[in-house]
Scaffold this motif. Structure first.
Motif, PDB file in Angstrom:
ATOM      1  N   UNK A   1      -9.289 -15.056   5.561  1.00  0.00           N
ATOM      2  CA  UNK A   1      -9.294 -15.745   4.270  1.00  0.00           C
ATOM      3  C   UNK A   1     -10.541 -15.480   3.442  1.00  0.00           C
ATOM      4  N   UNK A   2     -11.195 -14.336   3.675  1.00  0.00           N
ATOM      5  CA  UNK A   2     -12.324 -13.925   2.845  1.00  0.00           C
ATOM      6  C   UNK A   2     -11.856 -13.372   1.515  1.00  0.00           C
ATOM      7  N   UNK A   3     -10.619 -12.893   1.487  1.00  0.00           N
ATOM      8  CA  UNK A   3     -10.022 -12.379   0.263  1.00  0.00           C
ATOM      9  C   UNK A   3      -8.526 -12.653   0.299  1.00  0.00           C
ATOM     10  N   UNK A   4      -7.889 -12.528  -0.845  1.00  0.00           N
ATOM     11  CA  UNK A   4      -6.427 -12.640  -0.900  1.00  0.00           C
ATOM     12  C   UNK A   4      -5.901 -11.510  -1.777  1.00  0.00           C
ATOM     13  N   UNK A   5      -4.740 -11.002  -1.418  1.00  0.00           N
ATOM     14  CA  UNK A   5      -4.124  -9.892  -2.146  1.00  0.00           C
ATOM     15  C   UNK A   5      -2.826 -10.381  -2.768  1.00  0.00           C
ATOM     16  N   UNK A   6      -2.610  -9.996  -4.012  1.00  0.00           N
ATOM     17  CA  UNK A   6      -1.473 -10.435  -4.807  1.00  0.00           C
ATOM     18  C   UNK A   6      -0.758  -9.212  -5.382  1.00  0.00           C
ATOM     19  N   UNK A   7       0.537  -9.337  -5.579  1.00  0.00           N
ATOM     20  CA  UNK A   7       1.344  -8.251  -6.133  1.00  0.00           C
ATOM     21  C   UNK A   7       1.963  -8.691  -7.454  1.00  0.00           C
TER      22      UNK A   7
ATOM     23  N   UNK B   1       0.909  -3.946 -10.369  1.00  0.00           N
ATOM     24  CA  UNK B   1      -0.507  -4.083 -10.002  1.00  0.00           C
ATOM     25  C   UNK B   1      -0.644  -4.699  -8.617  1.00  0.00           C
ATOM     26  N   UNK B   2      -1.707  -4.310  -7.933  1.00  0.00           N
ATOM     27  CA  UNK B   2      -2.150  -5.009  -6.734  1.00  0.00           C
ATOM     28  C   UNK B   2      -3.474  -5.661  -7.111  1.00  0.00           C
ATOM     29  N   UNK B   3      -3.598  -6.949  -6.819  1.00  0.00           N
ATOM     30  CA  UNK B   3      -4.727  -7.744  -7.303  1.00  0.00           C
ATOM     31  C   UNK B   3      -5.463  -8.354  -6.115  1.00  0.00           C
ATOM     32  N   UNK B   4      -6.787  -8.230  -6.118  1.00  0.00           N
ATOM     33  CA  UNK B   4      -7.608  -8.882  -5.100  1.00  0.00           C
ATOM     34  C   UNK B   4      -8.292 -10.084  -5.735  1.00  0.00           C
ATOM     35  N   UNK B   5      -8.136 -11.243  -5.103  1.00  0.00           N
ATOM     36  CA  UNK B   5      -8.765 -12.474  -5.573  1.00  0.00           C
ATOM     37  C   UNK B   5      -9.626 -13.034  -4.450  1.00  0.00           C
ATOM     38  N   UNK B   6     -10.853 -13.395  -4.789  1.00  0.00           N
ATOM     39  CA  UNK B   6     -11.726 -14.069  -3.826  1.00  0.00           C
ATOM     40  C   UNK B   6     -11.399 -15.555  -3.894  1.00  0.00           C
TER      41      UNK B   6
ATOM     42  N   UNK C   1       0.810  -1.216   0.000  1.00  0.00           N
ATOM     43  CA  UNK C   1       0.000   0.000   0.000  1.00  0.00           C
ATOM     44  C   UNK C   1       0.841   1.262   0.000  1.00  0.00           C
ATOM     45  N   UNK C   2       1.958   1.244   0.729  1.00  0.00           N
ATOM     46  CA  UNK C   2       2.837   2.411   0.767  1.00  0.00           C
ATOM     47  C   UNK C   2       3.506   2.678  -0.565  1.00  0.00           C
ATOM     48  N   UNK C   3       4.000   1.638  -1.198  1.00  0.00           N
ATOM     49  CA  UNK C   3       4.684   1.803  -2.481  1.00  0.00           C
ATOM     50  C   UNK C   3       3.692   2.127  -3.589  1.00  0.00           C
ATOM     51  N   UNK C   4       2.550   1.434  -3.596  1.00  0.00           N
ATOM     52  CA  UNK C   4       1.566   1.632  -4.672  1.00  0.00           C
ATOM     53  C   UNK C   4       0.616   2.804  -4.392  1.00  0.00           C
ATOM     54  N   UNK C   5       0.699   3.373  -3.211  1.00  0.00           N
ATOM     55  CA  UNK C   5      -0.094   4.539  -2.826  1.00  0.00           C
ATOM     56  C   UNK C   5      -1.600   4.289  -2.946  1.00  0.00           C
ATOM     57  N   UNK C   6      -2.046   3.210  -2.296  1.00  0.00           N
ATOM     58  CA  UNK C   6      -3.472   2.952  -2.186  1.00  0.00           C
ATOM     59  C   UNK C   6      -3.775   2.248  -0.870  1.00  0.00           C
ATOM     60  N   UNK C   7      -5.035   1.893  -0.642  1.00  0.00           N
ATOM     61  CA  UNK C   7      -5.511   1.501   0.691  1.00  0.00           C
ATOM     62  C   UNK C   7      -5.511  -0.004   0.939  1.00  0.00           C
ATOM     63  N   UNK C   8      -4.656  -0.768   0.304  1.00  0.00           N
ATOM     64  CA  UNK C   8      -4.688  -2.221   0.442  1.00  0.00           C
ATOM     65  C   UNK C   8      -4.451  -2.678   1.887  1.00  0.00           C
TER      66      UNK C   8
END
Length: 146
Positions: free
Chosen positions: A83-89, A102-107, A66-73
């Motif tokens: 484990x309701x969601x997973x975050x990928x870089x 990219x930051x990717x959210x996968x259910x 979140x700090x590097x990509x400047x968003x609220x991840x």
């Protein structure tokens, strides 16, 4: 600082901040993070470029992303831990230069790519979309966000 232009100083500050964020030591050794999903990582070479997609498995990794990509991840820590969601870089490396793209959210339960955002929530560009589609095909994921 002597002899540097304003643009040069700004560029140095941005690069220095990124370097520092990636080298931050673990805040605590007792933070195990959470377990990996059954979705596999991604590696693909095109010419001199290596594309990777890796799961982020701790609150520290989410905060750095979140700090590097400047968003609220980093606000996804609770959902990831449950484990309701997973975050990928997604990263790309050309020679010595390595860059988060990219930051990717996968259910994980439904295997849906729910969201994919670049720096400051920019949409993915064509090469990033191609790599996202390759990863989705490799892992049997459905893409909802494109």
């Amino acid at each position: 600082m002597k002899g540097r232009s304003l643009m040069s100083l700004r560029r140095h500050m941005v690069n220095r901040r990124t370097d520092l964020l990636t080298k931050i030591p673990a805040l605590t050794q007792s933070d195990p993070g959470w377990t990996r999903t059954n979705i596999g990582a991604f590696r693909h070479s095109t010419g001199d470029t290596l594309w990777t997609i890796d799961e982020l498995l701790s609150d520290r990794e989410l905060r750095i992303e979140g700090g590097i990509m400047k968003h609220c991840v980093a606000t996804y820590i609770q959902e990831c831990a449950q484990r309701g969601t997973s975050i990928w870089s997604m990263k790309m490396q050309q020679g010595e230069r390595r860059k988060r793209t990219l930051t990717i959210e996968v259910l994980p339960n439904s295997k849906i790519i729910w969201e994919a955002k670049g720096k400051q929530n920019d949409p993915p560009d064509e090469p990033e979309i191609e790599m996202l589609q390759r990863w989705a095909a490799q892992e049997g994921l459905k893409i909802r966000c494109l």
